[in-house]
Scaffold this active site. Structure first.
Site: not given
Ligand code: ADP
Length: 398
Positions: A10, A87, A176, A237, A381
């Site tokens: 990632n 990813r 996600h 956010r 993940e």
């Protein structure tokens, strides 16, 4: 027992997270992080056989960091590495599943960078460095957006002029995906329901947060949209705001789009509301001491999350369970219980002892008997990326 290992990467603008995953094990053979790349303080940290180690790599770039990773990965995999799974945040509308990194696929990822300017370019730097160093290994891109490509048009279209969609790709994509997919499949496994006949609401609550409606193994709606800014309140956010806020800020404060984007993505959410931190642990502690803005931030977070879950329920024919995951979802019993308090019409009720017990990686059922199922499931993940990487390698071998 065959023992295929996948290196999962990632890659961020100044970091590379990595994990070596064996297809038969939930535990990683080695995992680590190269961070502050490009600076004097660049380091590579990893954990092998339960021991943490750090190497200083002053001024190393992504390629040098990869070159240091290689011996670690070789050692931990006994020289048996089947492939690398990368990813990739945004695959646009092109990718419905993981794809081998051919020049054409790299080209599409480059073109999707306009939709994810902060994420896709650093991902590509990592991909290029890894392909350079491991030219003979299969390398697969696994997209955050791919799982949501099953959304119907009425869920992914914005009510804006048609050309913005058909010519400029303005639509909802969702993110996600690997996490929502992983936990919904785990939930089916834990409850004995078939993946293709089960209906879930999933709440991934980390630094970024999103909700998804998963029906029979497919995403039918999700809270993030064109970008990962839409939807629920997150660490820094804002989530949903009135679209006219941008104009209002430009008119009244003279802010340009860059400034507005920075404020909404980096200075809002839990951090903006609390004025204290984007970290939920800090806010929960501050709330206990009576910090008013931390208390409000938590309340807004839970209320907006509940609203989003209620909205997602529109996509479900029935509900087999609500799943909490991500750092907050896996650990914060307070947030789970407050969110469900705002969903009274759904008849959720927690078994408080079970709710308190599901922390630090412990998964389980936290709902009271005879009430809708609520599950805590730690996400993985990296494992999901490894599973999809292997599936793609197998499909390409046929
Ligand atoms: P990322 O999206 O970066 O992978 P994580 O999934 O690790 O993030 O989630 C980070 C969030 O989880 C932070 O807000 C952190 O405070 C929160 N978190 C982690 N542990 C706890 C805990 N014990 N209680 C409450 N929140 C927690």
């Amino acid at each position: 027992m065959s023992s295929r290992n996948i290196l999962v990467i990632n890659s961020g603008s100044s970091s590379i997270k990595f994990a070596l995953v064996n297809e038969h094990s939930e535990q990683f053979l080695v995992q680590g992080l190269a961070e502050r790349l490009g600076s004097e303080d660049a380091v590579l940290e990893w954990e092998l056989d339960g021991e943490k180690q750090v190497d200083k790599l002053p001024n190393a770039d992504h390629r040098e960091a990869f070159a240091h990773l290689l011996p670690l990965v070789k050692k931990a995999s006994d020289g048996r590495l089947t492939g690398i799974g990368h990813r990739v945040v945004h695959g646009g509308a092109h990718f419905t599943k993981a794809s081998a990194l051919t020049p054409e696929v790299i080209d599409v990822i480059e073109r999707a960078a306009v939709l994810a300017p902060l994420h896709n370019p650093p991902g590509l730097i990592g991909i290029e460095a890894a392909m350079d160093l491991y030219p003979d290994l299969p390398q697969i891109a696994v997209f955050d957006t791919a799982f949501h490509q099953t959304m119907p048009a009425h869920a992914y279209r914005y009510a804006v002029p048609e050309e913005l969609y058909s010519e400029h790709h303005v639509r909802r994509y969702g993110f996600h995906g690997t996490s929502h997919m992983y936990v919904s499949r785990k939930a089916a496994e834990m409850t004995g329901l078939p993946v293709d006949d089960s209906c879930w609401l999933t709440a991934h609550l980390g630094n970024g947060c999103s909700t998804t409606a998963v029906v029979n193994g497919e995403s039918l709606d999700t809270s993030m949209g064109l970008t990962p800014l839409e939807g629920v309140v997150m660490g820094t956010r804002s989530g949903d705001v009135d679209p006219s806020l941008h104009n209002h800020l430009a008119r009244t404060l003279g802010w340009d789009t860059q400034k507005i984007e920075t404020v909404l993505t980096k200075e809002s959410g839990l951090l903006g509301l609390s004025g204290l931190s984007n970290d939920m642990r800090t806010l929960i502690e501050a709330r206990e001491k009576g910090h008013e803005r931390a208390t409000l931030a938590i309340e807004v977070f839970c209320y907006r999350l509940a609203k989003s879950l209620a909205a997602m329920a529109c996509a479900l024919p029935r509900l087999d369970g609500l799943i909490f995951t991500g750092g907050i979802g896996e650990n914060a019993s307070l947030i789970r219980s407050k969110t469900l308090d705002y969903l009274r019409l759904f008849d959720f009720k927690l078994d408080e002892a079970a709710n308190q017990a599901c922390i630090r990686g412990k998964s389980g059922l936290i709902s009271a008997e005879n009430h809708p199922r609520v599950l805590v499931i730690p996400t993985n993940e990296e494992r999901q990326i490894a599973i999809e990487t292997l599936a793609s390698i197998d499909a390409n071998a046929k």
